[in-house]
Design a protein around this motif. Structure first.
Motif, PDB file in Angstrom:
ATOM      1  N   LYS A   1      33.167  50.197 109.387  1.00 19.68           N
ATOM      2  CA  LYS A   1      32.529  50.840 108.390  1.00 19.68           C
ATOM      3  C   LYS A   1      31.247  50.083 107.933  1.00 19.68           C
ATOM      4  O   LYS A   1      30.047  50.797 107.761  1.00 19.68           O
ATOM      5  CB  LYS A   1      33.353  51.065 107.212  1.00 19.68           C
ATOM      6  CG  LYS A   1      34.754  52.147 107.457  1.00 19.68           C
ATOM      7  CD  LYS A   1      35.497  52.157 106.155  1.00 19.68           C
ATOM      8  CE  LYS A   1      36.709  53.205 106.617  1.00 19.68           C
ATOM      9  NZ  LYS A   1      37.444  53.236 105.284  1.00 19.68           N
ATOM     10  N   VAL A   2      31.261  49.096 107.817  1.00 22.86           N
ATOM     11  CA  VAL A   2      30.024  48.038 107.796  1.00 22.86           C
ATOM     12  C   VAL A   2      28.933  48.319 108.687  1.00 22.86           C
ATOM     13  O   VAL A   2      27.772  48.548 108.417  1.00 22.86           O
ATOM     14  CB  VAL A   2      30.257  46.542 107.277  1.00 22.86           C
ATOM     15  CG1 VAL A   2      28.873  45.909 106.892  1.00 22.86           C
ATOM     16  CG2 VAL A   2      31.075  46.487 105.895  1.00 22.86           C
ATOM     17  N   SER A   3      29.403  48.333 109.807  1.00 22.37           N
ATOM     18  CA  SER A   3      28.578  48.673 110.880  1.00 22.37           C
ATOM     19  C   SER A   3      27.703  50.001 110.834  1.00 22.37           C
ATOM     20  O   SER A   3      26.898  50.132 111.159  1.00 22.37           O
ATOM     21  CB  SER A   3      29.062  48.562 112.378  1.00 22.37           C
ATOM     22  OG  SER A   3      29.855  47.339 112.564  1.00 22.37           O
ATOM     23  N   LYS A   4      28.738  50.972 110.372  1.00 23.75           N
ATOM     24  CA  LYS A   4      28.224  52.423 110.197  1.00 23.75           C
ATOM     25  C   LYS A   4      26.975  52.189 109.030  1.00 23.75           C
ATOM     26  O   LYS A   4      25.852  52.799 109.298  1.00 23.75           O
ATOM     27  CB  LYS A   4      29.104  53.411 109.724  1.00 23.75           C
ATOM     28  CG  LYS A   4      28.451  54.666 109.640  1.00 23.75           C
ATOM     29  CD  LYS A   4      29.524  55.758 108.828  1.00 23.75           C
ATOM     30  CE  LYS A   4      28.828  57.069 108.858  1.00 23.75           C
ATOM     31  NZ  LYS A   4      29.920  58.090 108.549  1.00 23.75           N
ATOM     32  N   GLU A   5      27.198  51.608 107.916  1.00 27.39           N
ATOM     33  CA  GLU A   5      26.079  51.391 106.829  1.00 27.39           C
ATOM     34  C   GLU A   5      25.119  50.692 107.246  1.00 27.39           C
ATOM     35  O   GLU A   5      23.922  51.083 106.914  1.00 27.39           O
ATOM     36  CB  GLU A   5      26.823  50.427 105.713  1.00 27.39           C
ATOM     37  CG  GLU A   5      27.812  51.348 104.895  1.00 27.39           C
ATOM     38  CD  GLU A   5      27.521  52.721 104.461  1.00 27.39           C
ATOM     39  OE1 GLU A   5      26.338  52.684 103.812  1.00 27.39           O
ATOM     40  OE2 GLU A   5      28.203  53.754 104.565  1.00 27.39           O
ATOM     41  N   ILE A   6      25.274  49.611 108.210  1.00 26.27           N
ATOM     42  CA  ILE A   6      23.986  49.168 108.966  1.00 26.27           C
ATOM     43  C   ILE A   6      23.190  50.055 109.789  1.00 26.27           C
ATOM     44  O   ILE A   6      21.980  49.971 109.698  1.00 26.27           O
ATOM     45  CB  ILE A   6      24.610  47.843 109.758  1.00 26.27           C
ATOM     46  CG1 ILE A   6      25.145  46.687 108.816  1.00 26.27           C
ATOM     47  CG2 ILE A   6      23.358  47.310 110.599  1.00 26.27           C
ATOM     48  CD1 ILE A   6      25.739  45.507 109.467  1.00 26.27           C
ATOM     49  N   ALA A   7      23.991  50.994 110.665  1.00 24.41           N
ATOM     50  CA  ALA A   7      23.232  51.715 111.400  1.00 24.41           C
ATOM     51  C   ALA A   7      22.584  52.694 110.393  1.00 24.41           C
ATOM     52  O   ALA A   7      21.461  53.353 111.001  1.00 24.41           O
ATOM     53  CB  ALA A   7      24.181  52.546 112.325  1.00 24.41           C
ATOM     54  N   ILE A   8      22.921  53.273 109.510  1.00 23.20           N
ATOM     55  CA  ILE A   8      22.318  54.288 108.477  1.00 23.20           C
ATOM     56  C   ILE A   8      20.925  53.578 107.842  1.00 23.20           C
ATOM     57  O   ILE A   8      20.064  54.336 108.053  1.00 23.20           O
ATOM     58  CB  ILE A   8      23.224  54.537 107.408  1.00 23.20           C
ATOM     59  CG1 ILE A   8      24.522  55.369 107.856  1.00 23.20           C
ATOM     60  CG2 ILE A   8      22.486  55.322 106.332  1.00 23.20           C
ATOM     61  CD1 ILE A   8      25.492  55.838 107.072  1.00 23.20           C
ATOM     62  N   GLN A   9      21.232  52.299 107.354  1.00 22.42           N
ATOM     63  CA  GLN A   9      20.265  51.625 106.751  1.00 22.42           C
ATOM     64  C   GLN A   9      18.934  51.227 107.835  1.00 22.42           C
ATOM     65  O   GLN A   9      17.765  51.258 107.722  1.00 22.42           O
ATOM     66  CB  GLN A   9      20.578  50.403 106.071  1.00 22.42           C
ATOM     67  CG  GLN A   9      21.361  50.494 104.943  1.00 22.42           C
ATOM     68  CD  GLN A   9      20.685  51.731 103.668  1.00 22.42           C
ATOM     69  OE1 GLN A   9      19.649  51.653 103.615  1.00 22.42           O
ATOM     70  NE2 GLN A   9      21.336  52.465 103.523  1.00 22.42           N
ATOM     71  N   GLU A  10      19.306  50.955 109.169  1.00 27.65           N
ATOM     72  CA  GLU A  10      18.435  50.741 110.255  1.00 27.65           C
ATOM     73  C   GLU A  10      17.543  52.173 110.366  1.00 27.65           C
ATOM     74  O   GLU A  10      16.683  52.120 110.908  1.00 27.65           O
ATOM     75  CB  GLU A  10      19.154  50.341 111.573  1.00 27.65           C
ATOM     76  CG  GLU A  10      19.719  48.634 111.240  1.00 27.65           C
ATOM     77  CD  GLU A  10      20.450  48.133 112.683  1.00 27.65           C
ATOM     78  OE1 GLU A  10      20.763  49.321 113.110  1.00 27.65           O
ATOM     79  OE2 GLU A  10      20.450  47.001 112.853  1.00 27.65           O
ATOM     80  N   PHE A  11      18.285  53.261 110.619  1.00 30.01           N
ATOM     81  CA  PHE A  11      17.733  54.465 110.650  1.00 30.01           C
ATOM     82  C   PHE A  11      16.698  54.971 109.415  1.00 30.01           C
ATOM     83  O   PHE A  11      15.631  55.166 109.660  1.00 30.01           O
ATOM     84  CB  PHE A  11      18.761  55.854 110.720  1.00 30.01           C
ATOM     85  CG  PHE A  11      18.210  57.031 110.616  1.00 30.01           C
ATOM     86  CD1 PHE A  11      17.670  57.380 111.864  1.00 30.01           C
ATOM     87  CD2 PHE A  11      18.231  57.801 109.650  1.00 30.01           C
ATOM     88  CE1 PHE A  11      17.160  58.713 112.017  1.00 30.01           C
ATOM     89  CE2 PHE A  11      17.504  59.069 109.881  1.00 30.01           C
ATOM     90  CZ  PHE A  11      17.148  59.467 110.910  1.00 30.01           C
ATOM     91  N   GLU A  12      17.184  54.460 108.413  1.00 31.61           N
ATOM     92  CA  GLU A  12      16.355  54.689 107.259  1.00 31.61           C
ATOM     93  C   GLU A  12      15.121  53.896 107.037  1.00 31.61           C
ATOM     94  O   GLU A  12      13.850  53.885 106.959  1.00 31.61           O
ATOM     95  CB  GLU A  12      17.169  54.362 105.747  1.00 31.61           C
ATOM     96  CG  GLU A  12      18.040  55.304 105.426  1.00 31.61           C
ATOM     97  CD  GLU A  12      17.468  56.778 105.130  1.00 31.61           C
ATOM     98  OE1 GLU A  12      16.343  56.949 104.759  1.00 31.61           O
ATOM     99  OE2 GLU A  12      18.322  57.794 105.430  1.00 31.61           O
ATOM    100  N   SER A  13      15.219  52.616 107.682  1.00 31.07           N
ATOM    101  CA  SER A  13      14.165  51.579 107.944  1.00 31.07           C
ATOM    102  C   SER A  13      13.045  52.017 108.992  1.00 31.07           C
ATOM    103  O   SER A  13      11.857  52.048 108.728  1.00 31.07           O
ATOM    104  CB  SER A  13      14.595  50.208 108.313  1.00 31.07           C
ATOM    105  OG  SER A  13      13.634  49.346 108.445  1.00 31.07           O
ATOM    106  N   LEU A  14      13.650  52.820 110.171  1.00 30.06           N
ATOM    107  CA  LEU A  14      12.640  53.260 110.822  1.00 30.06           C
ATOM    108  C   LEU A  14      11.742  54.549 110.691  1.00 30.06           C
ATOM    109  O   LEU A  14      10.809  54.790 110.937  1.00 30.06           O
ATOM    110  CB  LEU A  14      13.680  53.780 112.293  1.00 30.06           C
ATOM    111  CG  LEU A  14      12.941  54.337 113.385  1.00 30.06           C
ATOM    112  CD1 LEU A  14      11.857  53.310 113.923  1.00 30.06           C
ATOM    113  CD2 LEU A  14      13.886  54.743 114.626  1.00 30.06           C
ATOM    114  N   VAL A  15      12.647  55.328 109.728  1.00 33.90           N
ATOM    115  CA  VAL A  15      12.038  56.269 109.045  1.00 33.90           C
ATOM    116  C   VAL A  15      10.787  55.995 108.409  1.00 33.90           C
ATOM    117  O   VAL A  15       9.796  56.267 108.417  1.00 33.90           O
ATOM    118  CB  VAL A  15      13.076  57.561 108.457  1.00 33.90           C
ATOM    119  CG1 VAL A  15      12.211  58.339 107.538  1.00 33.90           C
ATOM    120  CG2 VAL A  15      14.031  57.871 109.132  1.00 33.90           C
TER     121      VAL A  15
END
Length: 416
Positions: free
Chosen positions: A110-124
């Motif tokens: 679940k933490v890995s998913k939150e990391i993936a979400i924030q990495e996506f937001e960082s890329l955006v």
């Protein structure tokens, strides 16, 4: 061949006229990097699903005889004599994970998913900043190229007049050559700007996923900037803590390693295997059924190395988080200071009639040159100064808009 050329010309005329808002909307819908990165979030969901699953039971069949067993022939057990000569054993085993390993693995994913979400937001955020910068630079180059074109037309008209006058012997050849040299300088600069525009267009087409043969024209945006006196750096830094993806990512990395340590510690507890057994003619009893239990004895391997590694990663991620947060705060402060500088400079230029006076003087200098009221040197000197000044004014506007956009992106929030 003619048909191919005709088709090529039709394609080449395709033009995409787009505003800043339309460009950002298309970017979010079409950018291939974003579409690719979104799959990491879906993959993280799949990892959570996988972590929730129980271990599959294991079925084993063994001790099967490849010859006739005389003892089996004497005792018929199965109906219709089926398998009466068979000797075999069955074992059904289910592995039970202990110490909440499955739950702890789910928390880790679940933490890995939150990391993936924030990495996506960082890329955006990163790509949107790049997009805005490209858009403002493109508008700046388009505007400056238009200024060069206007000057080219003006000088070209003078060249035609001076060519005729030179042929009549009314003006010296050197003055015509000086005008022609100035025209070549303008054409050279126009070509350089066009080359820069081609590069910007290429980058924009990649970000917006536009076909190579499509021409892009950006409509100049109307940007409302804010007086930096009404913006407090402390407020910007506080806002960034809650909205900037990199801030959240650094904390999530620490949280991930903390959860990893909890999971690694749970691996010290051995898993338990529960089994059901059936043995036909394999021992004292003709048909034996029993239960069993199996687990590792943690005599030597208690996962000491992985636990120590997880502890070290927590310390490492804490330092990394502090470094990342400090770097972001320094970046925001730098962008804020640059914005103050660009705002003051643009305000200074905009609060006078200098730009309007330049436009009036350009036509006046052309007339005065034709009327012999000024020298060729004075005219060339003025149009050079005119071009340099107009470029500086456009650059000041571009720098103001770009720095304001960067300031908002640096905190991932709108500054009202």
């Amino acid at each position: 061949m003619a048909l191919m050329l005709c088709k090529h010309n039709i394609i080449a005329q395709d033009t995409l006229r787009i505003t800043l808002e339309q460009a950002e909307k298309r970017f979010l819908e079409k950018n291939l990097q974003l579409l690719e990165e979104r799959y990491n979030i879906d993959a993280a969901d799949a990892a959570i699903l996988q972590a929730k699953l129980l271990n599959n039971p294991t079925l084993g069949v063994g001790d099967i005889n490849l010859w006739h067993a005389n003892a089996a022939e004497e005792l018929a057990v199965f109906p219709n004599s089926f398998g009466n000569r068979a000797v075999f054993s069955l074992e059904l085993e289910q592995m039970i994970r202990t110490a909440g390993k499955r739950r702890k693995m789910v928390n880790l994913e679940k933490v890995s998913k939150e990391i993936a979400i924030q990495e996506f937001e960082s890329l955006v955020l990163s790509l949107k900043t790049e997009l805005r910068t490209l858009l403002y630079e493109t508008v700046y180059l388009q505007s400056y190229l238009e200024i060069i074109r206007v000057q080219q037309e003006s000088v070209n008209r003078l060249v035609v007049v001076y060519s005729n006058q030179t042929a009549l012997g009314n003006v010296a050849k050197s003055e015509l050559v000086r005008l022609q040299s100035s025209l070549i300088e303008l054409e050279t600069e126009a070509n350089e700007i066009q080359t820069e525009l081609h590069h910007r267009h290429k980058e924009l087409k990649i970000l917006l996923y536009v076909a190579p043969q499509t021409e892009i024209t950006i409509s100049p945006p109307v940007i409302t900037t804010k007086n930096p006196d009404a913006i407090l750096l402390a407020d910007l830094l506080e806002t960034a803590k809650h909205s900037r993806p990199e801030f959240l990512l650094s904390d999530l990395n620490v949280q991930y390693n903390e959860n990893l340590l909890v999971y690694e510690k749970s691996l010290r507890s051995p898993d338990v295997g529960l089994s059901l057994n059936y043995d036909r003619y394999g021992g004292v009893w003709k048909n034996f059924a029993g239960v069993g239990i199996r687990f590792d004895i943690p005599a030597f391997d208690r996962n000491q190395g992985n636990i120590k590694m997880a502890k070290l990663r927590i310390e490492q991620s804490n330092y990394s988080a502090e470094y990342q947060k400090n770097a972001i705060q320094q970046e925001i402060a730098e962008i804020y200071n640059n914005y103050q500088m660009h705002y003051r400079f643009h305000e200074k230029i905009s609060n006078n009639d200098f730009s309007e006076d330049l436009e009036n003087m350009l036509e006046a200098y052309s007339r005065n040159l034709l009327n012999r009221n000024i020298s060729m040197f004075e005219y060339i000197d003025f149009i050079d100064a005119y071009r340099t000044t107009k470029r500086a004014i456009l650059a000041a506007k571009k720098n103001l808009d770009t720095s304001f956009a960067e300031l908002q992106f640096s905190i991932n929030n709108v500054i009202n």
